[in-house]
Design an enzyme around this catalytic site. Structure first.
Site, short mmCIF file in Angstrom:
data_model
loop_
_atom_site.label_atom_id
_atom_site.label_comp_id
_atom_site.label_asym_id
_atom_site.label_seq_id
_atom_site.Cartn_x
_atom_site.Cartn_y
_atom_site.Cartn_z
N TYR A 58 1.01 -1.00 -0.51
CA TYR A 58 0.31 -0.18 0.60
C TYR A 58 0.99 1.06 -0.04
CZ TYR A 58 -3.65 -2.65 1.14
OH TYR A 58 -4.83 -4.16 1.21
N LEU A 208 -17.81 -1.93 2.77
CA LEU A 208 -18.94 -0.94 1.51
C LEU A 208 -18.86 -1.54 0.34
CD1 LEU A 208 -16.95 1.94 4.03
CD2 LEU A 208 -19.30 0.39 4.23
N GLY A 209 -18.72 -1.73 -0.11
CA GLY A 209 -19.27 -2.49 -1.90
C GLY A 209 -17.55 -1.75 -2.65
N1 LIG Z 1 -6.46 -9.16 0.43
C1 LIG Z 1 -7.09 -8.22 -0.25
O1 LIG Z 1 -6.87 -8.53 -1.82
C2 LIG Z 1 -8.12 -6.64 -0.05
C3 LIG Z 1 -8.14 -5.91 -1.40
C4 LIG Z 1 -8.45 -4.16 -0.84
C5 LIG Z 1 -8.44 -4.13 0.80
N2 LIG Z 1 -8.73 -4.88 1.81
C6 LIG Z 1 -7.60 -5.00 3.24
O2 LIG Z 1 -9.41 -4.40 3.20
C7 LIG Z 1 -9.66 -2.85 4.25
C8 LIG Z 1 -11.29 -2.09 3.66
O3 LIG Z 1 -11.25 -2.58 2.46
P1 LIG Z 1 -11.49 -0.64 1.68
O4 LIG Z 1 -11.09 0.66 2.14
O5 LIG Z 1 -11.06 -1.17 0.34
O6 LIG Z 1 -13.06 -0.81 1.91
P2 LIG Z 1 -14.08 -0.23 1.07
O7 LIG Z 1 -15.74 -1.57 1.01
O8 LIG Z 1 -13.72 0.19 -0.67
O9 LIG Z 1 -14.44 0.99 1.62
C9 LIG Z 1 -13.49 2.09 1.49
C10 LIG Z 1 -14.77 3.64 1.16
O10 LIG Z 1 -15.57 3.50 1.42
C11 LIG Z 1 -15.29 5.28 2.11
N3 LIG Z 1 -15.90 5.58 3.25
C12 LIG Z 1 -15.62 4.62 4.34
N4 LIG Z 1 -16.31 4.45 5.40
C13 LIG Z 1 -17.20 5.61 4.91
C14 LIG Z 1 -18.56 5.91 5.49
N5 LIG Z 1 -18.68 6.02 6.77
N6 LIG Z 1 -19.23 7.04 4.94
C15 LIG Z 1 -18.79 6.95 3.92
N7 LIG Z 1 -17.93 6.63 2.98
C16 LIG Z 1 -17.21 5.60 3.38
C17 LIG Z 1 -13.92 5.36 2.23
O11 LIG Z 1 -13.86 6.88 1.68
P3 LIG Z 1 -13.25 8.24 2.97
O12 LIG Z 1 -11.74 7.90 2.73
O13 LIG Z 1 -13.54 8.83 1.78
O14 LIG Z 1 -13.98 7.69 3.88
C18 LIG Z 1 -13.55 4.44 0.78
O15 LIG Z 1 -13.94 5.18 -0.15
C19 LIG Z 1 -8.21 -1.80 3.60
O16 LIG Z 1 -8.35 -0.93 4.04
C20 LIG Z 1 -7.76 -2.93 3.70
O17 LIG Z 1 -6.63 -3.00 4.42
C21 LIG Z 1 -8.07 -6.21 1.40
#
Ligand SMILES: NC(=O)c1ccc[n+]([C@@H]2O[C@H](COP(=O)([O-])OP(=O)(O)OC[C@H]3O[C@@H](n4cnc5c(N)ncnc54)[C@H](OP(=O)(O)O)[C@@H]3O)[C@@H](O)[C@H]2O)c1
Length: 297
Positions: A58, A208-209
């Protein structure tokens, strides 16, 4: 709502933090506001988060460095979880780094940048399951060697089909599965059922999709999610997280955000009680398909 669940044999708060959103756009390079990113991490710990998911790729390096700058020396009970198996090219492309030597180098890099002697958990992040079939034993063997050297405590597996998880379980002790899953992407019901049956933590990413697929915006546009959110006086994102918490006691959340306000909202989702009527209504949430296709990694 049960507030803690197990990671290995240790209890952790079911609402953890995913650190991927703290890097710059496209999870590449530094964020525009590094102090803001560090403030999110510190606030997470203040709110009781004791499980942070990260990776050396990352940024690369950026997110681990932010975690160290914000939180070192780490709180005693904080679990730092990483994933190995990938690397970035100069343009931010996501490339596999799946050989046993690359996995070892990945773990060593995490130890160095996070400034710890031992990772609490390392996920083998698969890129292409077909390729992985021939080398799963060597890959998990490399992580098991590192475990025996004291460089990691637990092994997890990520982006793995239920069949691959079953094979992995025959090779080494696996503590968690990290796969894409959410109220709008229920493609991995089989993986979740397997985790429940075998007593593993299930740690859904893209809860969160997926930002890459416009997930949070689409949650708000979904009539079923919007209806339950209005009934509970909660936001659509909170309902998506609460649904996961109610879906299975083995689920640990790692929602990602770069905003203190969203972080506070996400942690507060742990106080939302959904009843049977809510859960039934959320069965109607429109499924958005595989967010990894949009993520290009
Ligand atoms: N193993 C894998 O291959 C893999 C792949 C992807 C991710 N991951 C892990 O999984 C974690 C979670 O995935 P993700 O962060 O990508 O999840 P996500 O479902 O994409 O959610 C993150 C998004 O939601 C927004 N968000 C977060 N809280 C919110 C809220 N309360 N209201 C409105 N928008 C909101 C964030 O924007 P803002 O920053 O503006 O809040 C960001 O755009 C990652 O951080 C990573 O550590 C692992």
């Amino acid at each position: 709502m049960i507030k803690t669940s197990l990671l290995g044999d240790k209890p952790v708060n079911r609402i953890g933090f995913g650190a991927m959103q703290l890097a710059g756009p496209g999870v590449f390079g530094p964020p525009s506001d590094p102090e803001g990113a560090r403030a999110v991490l510190r606030r997470a710990v203040d709110l009781g988060v004791d499980h942070i998911d990260t990776s050396q790729f990352y940024g690369p390096d950026v997110v681990n460095e932010l975690i160290r700058e914000a939180l070192y020396p780490y709180p005693q009970h904080l679990k730092l979880v990483t994933k190995v198996g990938g690397r970035r090219d100069d343009a931010g492309g996501w490339l596999p780094a799946q050989s046993p030597a690359e996995l070892r180098a990945g773990v060593e890099a995490n130890l160095r940048t996070l400034q710890v002697e031992r990772m609490d958990l390392v996920n083998l992040r698969l890129f292409d399951e077909h390729d992985a079939e021939g080398q799963l034993a060597e890959q998990l063997g490399a992580l098991e060697d590192l475990r025996q050297e004291g460089k990691l405590d637990l092994i997890g597996i990520s982006n793995a089909s239920a069949d691959t998880v079953r094979r992995a379980l025959e090779l080494v002790h696996i503590a968690c599965v990290q796969n894409a899953y959410s109220v709008v992407n229920r493609g991995d019901e089989e993986g979740l059922a397997l985790c429940e049956e075998r007593g593993l933590a299930f740690v859904p990413f893209f809860p969160l999709g997926s930002a890459f697929a416009g997930g949070p915006r689409q949650l708000a546009a979904d009539p079923a999610i919007a209806e339950v959110a209005a009934r509970r006086g909660a936001t659509p994102s909170q309902i998506a997280l609460a649904w996961l918490l109610h879906r299975s006691e083995r689920i640990l959340l790692i929602p990602g955000t770069s905003s203190v306000e969203h972080l506070e909202e996400n942690v507060a989702a742990g106080d939302i009680d959904l009843d049977e009527q809510d859960m039934q209504r959320l069965e109607d949430a429109v499924q958005l398909g595989d967010p990894m296709a949009a993520a290009e990694h």
